[in-house]
Design an enzyme around this catalytic site. Structure first.
Site, short mmCIF file in Angstrom:
data_model
loop_
_atom_site.label_atom_id
_atom_site.label_comp_id
_atom_site.label_asym_id
_atom_site.label_seq_id
_atom_site.Cartn_x
_atom_site.Cartn_y
_atom_site.Cartn_z
N CYS A 1 31.91 28.26 -24.35
CA CYS A 1 34.03 28.87 -24.08
C CYS A 1 33.92 30.04 -25.07
O CYS A 1 33.40 29.53 -26.03
CB CYS A 1 33.77 27.08 -24.72
SG CYS A 1 35.98 27.03 -25.46
N CYS B 1 39.33 22.54 -21.82
CA CYS B 1 39.74 24.10 -22.08
C CYS B 1 40.23 24.79 -21.12
O CYS B 1 40.84 24.43 -20.11
CB CYS B 1 38.62 24.20 -21.39
SG CYS B 1 38.85 26.30 -22.60
N ASP C 1 39.94 27.79 -19.75
CA ASP C 1 38.77 28.85 -18.95
C ASP C 1 39.91 28.45 -17.86
O ASP C 1 39.41 27.30 -16.77
CB ASP C 1 38.16 28.32 -19.55
CG ASP C 1 36.55 29.25 -19.21
OD1 ASP C 1 36.68 29.46 -17.66
OD2 ASP C 1 36.31 29.62 -19.93
N HIS D 1 33.29 22.63 -22.54
CA HIS D 1 32.54 24.01 -21.41
C HIS D 1 31.57 24.53 -22.76
O HIS D 1 31.86 25.18 -23.00
CB HIS D 1 32.94 24.31 -20.49
CG HIS D 1 34.18 25.36 -20.66
ND1 HIS D 1 33.44 26.93 -20.81
CD2 HIS D 1 34.95 24.85 -21.48
CE1 HIS D 1 34.16 27.54 -21.29
NE2 HIS D 1 35.61 26.64 -21.78
N ARG E 1 37.84 28.47 -15.22
CA ARG E 1 35.88 28.78 -14.81
C ARG E 1 36.04 26.74 -14.77
O ARG E 1 35.26 25.77 -14.04
CB ARG E 1 35.23 29.52 -14.98
CG ARG E 1 35.41 30.58 -15.19
CD ARG E 1 33.67 31.15 -16.06
NE ARG E 1 34.77 31.03 -17.46
CZ ARG E 1 33.82 31.54 -18.02
NH1 ARG E 1 32.70 32.56 -17.64
NH2 ARG E 1 33.96 31.44 -19.41
ZN LIG Z 1 36.55 27.51 -22.99
#
Ligand SMILES: [Zn+2]
Length: 199
Positions: A99, A40, A42, A96, A44
């Site tokens: 998400c 992803c 993302d 994750h 993090r």
């Molecule tokens: Zn995500």
């Protein structure tokens, strides 16, 4: 401050050379990663950081909610290059918990173009979950949807002509489905590994 990133980069570069004088020289001559990571976007969930891998050790593709769209030229180009030129042995599709893409897919609102992108998640939600309205989704359900979507993306990647073609000439390549916990920093194997055209 944006300039701080450049200053941090300089310090990082100097630290690497202090540890190993030919660090960058050896890296620039060779890119031979064993792993392709599809994760992803993302911020993090940075592949190298959470797996403890160094530059040169993992080839990376990221998009919102780590989805496999069969007509995504970007993803397909990355996979083809990784499989045919870099000869990676493991492809890891990593989702994750928590998400935003997964949540948005079942939020019952319209966001725009991203709604098209997130359709594969809604397909999984409709096929495997009984939650009809967005209020029906508990955190536990959303966690299970995060996992189920990864399992589905592993299957979707396995069905692409690139992977089917790769398995016709070599057997040493596997697609794995993993999930990452934002709250504990741990990766879990979802047990959906595919190692051949029929598995
Ligand atoms: Zn995500």
């Amino acid at each position: 401050m944006i300039e701080e990133l450049l200053a941090r980069n300089k310090a990082w570069s100097e630290d690497r050379v202090a540890e190993k004088t030919d660090y960058f020289e050896s890296l620039s001559n060779l890119q031979q990663p064993d792993y392709l990571w599809i994760g992803c976007s993302d911020s993090r969930v940075p592949a190298n950081v959470i797996t403890g891998l160094e530059p040169g050790e993992v080839f990376v593709h990221r998009n919102v909610a780590n989805l496999i769209h069969p007509a995504d030229l970007n993803m397909l180009s990355v996979v083809e290059f990784a499989v045919e030129r870099l000869s990676v042995k493991h492809i890891i599709i990593c989702g994750h918990y928590g998400c935003g893409g997964i949540h948005a897919a079942v939020a019952g609102k319209r966001f725009g173009l991203i709604d098209h992108w997130l359709q594969p998640i809604r397909d999984v939600a409709e096929a495997r979950f009984s939650c009809e309205k967005c209020e029906d989704w508990s955190d536990e359900d959303l966690d299970r949807l995060c996992e189920a979507s990864v399992v589905e993306q592993v299957k979707r990647l396995a069905r692409t002509p690139i992977m089917q073609g790769a398995w016709s000439t070599r057997a040493d390549i596997a697609i794995h489905g993993w999930i990452y916990g934002l709250k504990d920093g741990l990766l879990s194997d979802l047990g959906c590994t595919i190692t051949g055209p029929d598995s």
